[in-house]
Design a protein around this motif. Structure first.
Motif, short mmCIF file in Angstrom:
data_model
loop_
_atom_site.label_atom_id
_atom_site.label_comp_id
_atom_site.label_asym_id
_atom_site.label_seq_id
_atom_site.Cartn_x
_atom_site.Cartn_y
_atom_site.Cartn_z
N THR A 28 50.29 30.57 107.28
CA THR A 28 49.46 29.61 106.54
C THR A 28 48.19 29.26 107.31
O THR A 28 47.14 29.01 106.71
CB THR A 28 50.25 28.32 106.25
N LYS A 29 48.25 29.25 108.64
CA LYS A 29 47.03 29.06 109.43
C LYS A 29 46.06 30.22 109.17
O LYS A 29 44.85 30.01 109.00
CB LYS A 29 47.37 28.99 110.92
N GLY B 9 44.29 30.11 105.75
CA GLY B 9 43.22 29.14 105.69
C GLY B 9 42.07 29.39 106.65
O GLY B 9 40.90 29.39 106.25
N ILE C 100 41.21 22.66 106.90
CA ILE C 100 42.00 23.75 106.32
C ILE C 100 43.20 24.07 107.21
O ILE C 100 44.31 24.32 106.72
CB ILE C 100 41.12 25.00 106.13
N LEU D 130 46.92 23.57 104.80
CA LEU D 130 47.78 24.67 104.36
C LEU D 130 49.10 24.74 105.13
O LEU D 130 50.16 24.87 104.51
CB LEU D 130 47.02 26.00 104.44
#
Length: 392
Positions: free
Chosen positions: A294-295, A298, A89, A93
């Motif tokens: 985005t980290k 996810g 993930i 992302l």
């Protein structure tokens, strides 16, 4: 004609300055060498030569190999679901987010946007590992999961770099076949080879690994892939062996950080243009936010799914937001192959450097887990084993 020895002294002198600054400030040596490279390129007229490019390339390959060799197979087995889920993930992302931002908002070419996605999807194994060891969390369950997830994340970035920019032709087929054969046999063969020919003055085990890295790196290059891909896979394949052969790992790490990786990190900083950083400050800030956000989108929910405590989840998410080694490797790959311009390279490397510093500082200052490391085993005494004479 330039004096090769004076050029070499200039590069190693800057590496020495970077090392001294790292020792005085406590900042990662990799970050300091990049920073010194920025100064050298912008103010001292530092430039590369073919032999500098070669040494920098060897440094990046060896660094990637050693990163793969740091994986603890036992951790990947016992914490497989957590480490693989978070690692995958943490790659997907940010890769998609950075690619879309570069392609649609910045109007970069598709290949340049793909380089941006790869460069900003990474997690810095070097930074995270240093933090884990410094705090003692590498002996805790949460620390082991974070380290394993970092390796999975970076494996995704290396594979993506190899696949997206490869030529799917006869060379790629040959590379895939040879790579599969090597990965199948190298763990057992390496143990036999080192037991039979190791600990000699000529360092045959070190030559063995360099041969594999150069040969498979050459095949990868013929397929228009990147030599770091086979290096990382080979490192993963022999990780269990290196966990037992600490002395060999130490020798190769010493060789890398003393002489080879400084050329790579100085070169990475060399192409960063300070005027371009100032001109692109807004883009750099937004790109950094894209990576971190985005980290978080996810990784944070994944940590909650696996029942991490909120503080542990935030700490994990911040450390997974870091980037350095593979971010600069992929950016430099894009620059060297003409996929991105120097201005685009400057943006990406600046974001990568900031991502190594900002999330780590926040994590350590506000979210460091209050965990007690598992009791350490009594250290074994290291006995100096006489090296074999040639021919024995």
């Amino acid at each position: 004609m330039e004096n090769m020895w004076l050029v070499a002294s200039e590069w190693l002198g800057l590496a020495l300055v970077g090392g001294l600054l790292a020792g005085w400030t406590g900042i990662s040596i990799s970050l300091m060498e990049i920073a010194v490279g920025v100064i050298g390129g912008n103010f001292l007229g530092l430039h590369t030569t073919p032999w500098v490019d070669f040494l920098a390339g060897v440094g990046s390959i060896l660094l990637t190999f050693l990163a793969g060799a740091e994986v603890d197979p036992e951790v990947l087995r016992t914490k497989f679901k957590e480490s693989v889920s978070i690692g995958v993930i943490a790659f997907l992302l940010p890769f998609a987010g950075a690619l879309l931002y570069a392609y649609y908002a910045l109007h970069w070419t598709l290949q340049a946007a793909e380089i941006a996605g790869i460069a900003l999807s990474t997690t810095s194994v070097a930074v995270v590992y240093a933090v884990m060891v410094e705090t003692g969390l590498n002996e805790s369950e949460i620390g082991k999961i974070i380290l394993a997830a970092c390796f999975v994340n970076d494996l995704g970035t290396v594979v993506a770099l190899g696949i997206l920019f490869a030529n799917f032709n006869g060379w790629m087929l040959l590379f895939a076949i040879v790579m599969a054969i090597v990965l199948a046999f190298i763990p057992r063969f390496t143990r036999w080879y080192v037991a039979r020919y190791g600990n000699r003055v000529s360092q045959l085990e070190v030559k063995y690994f360099f041969f594999l890295l150069f040969f498979l790196g050459g095949l990868a290059s013929m397929a228009n892939s990147e030599a770091v891909l086979p290096a990382y896979l080979i490192g993963l394949a022999v990780a269990g062996f290196f966990l037992q052969e600490k002395n060999l790992a130490l020798r190769m790490r010493t060789m890398a950080f003393a002489f080879l990786t400084p050329f790579y990190f100085l070169k990475a900083g060399l192409f960063v243009s300070l005027p371009a950083v100032v001109a692109s400050a807004g883009i750099i800030i937004i790109a950094l936010l894209v990576k971190i956000i985005t980290k978080f989108i996810g990784v944070w929910p994944a940590t909650r799914f696996f029942k991490f405590e909120p503080r542990e989840g935030m700490y994990t998410t911040l450390l997974m937001s870091t980037g350095l080694t593979f971010g600069t490797i992929s950016s430099l790959f894009g620059l060297n192959h003409g996929y991105i311009s120097q201005a685009q390279y400057t943006i990406l490397v600046t974001v990568v450097i900031l991502s190594a510093v900002v999330p780590t500082m926040i994590a350590q200052a506000f979210f460091r887990p209050d965990l007690v490391p598992a009791p350490k085993q009594e250290k074994r005494r290291h006995v100096l084993i006489p090296q074999k004479e040639e021919g024995n």
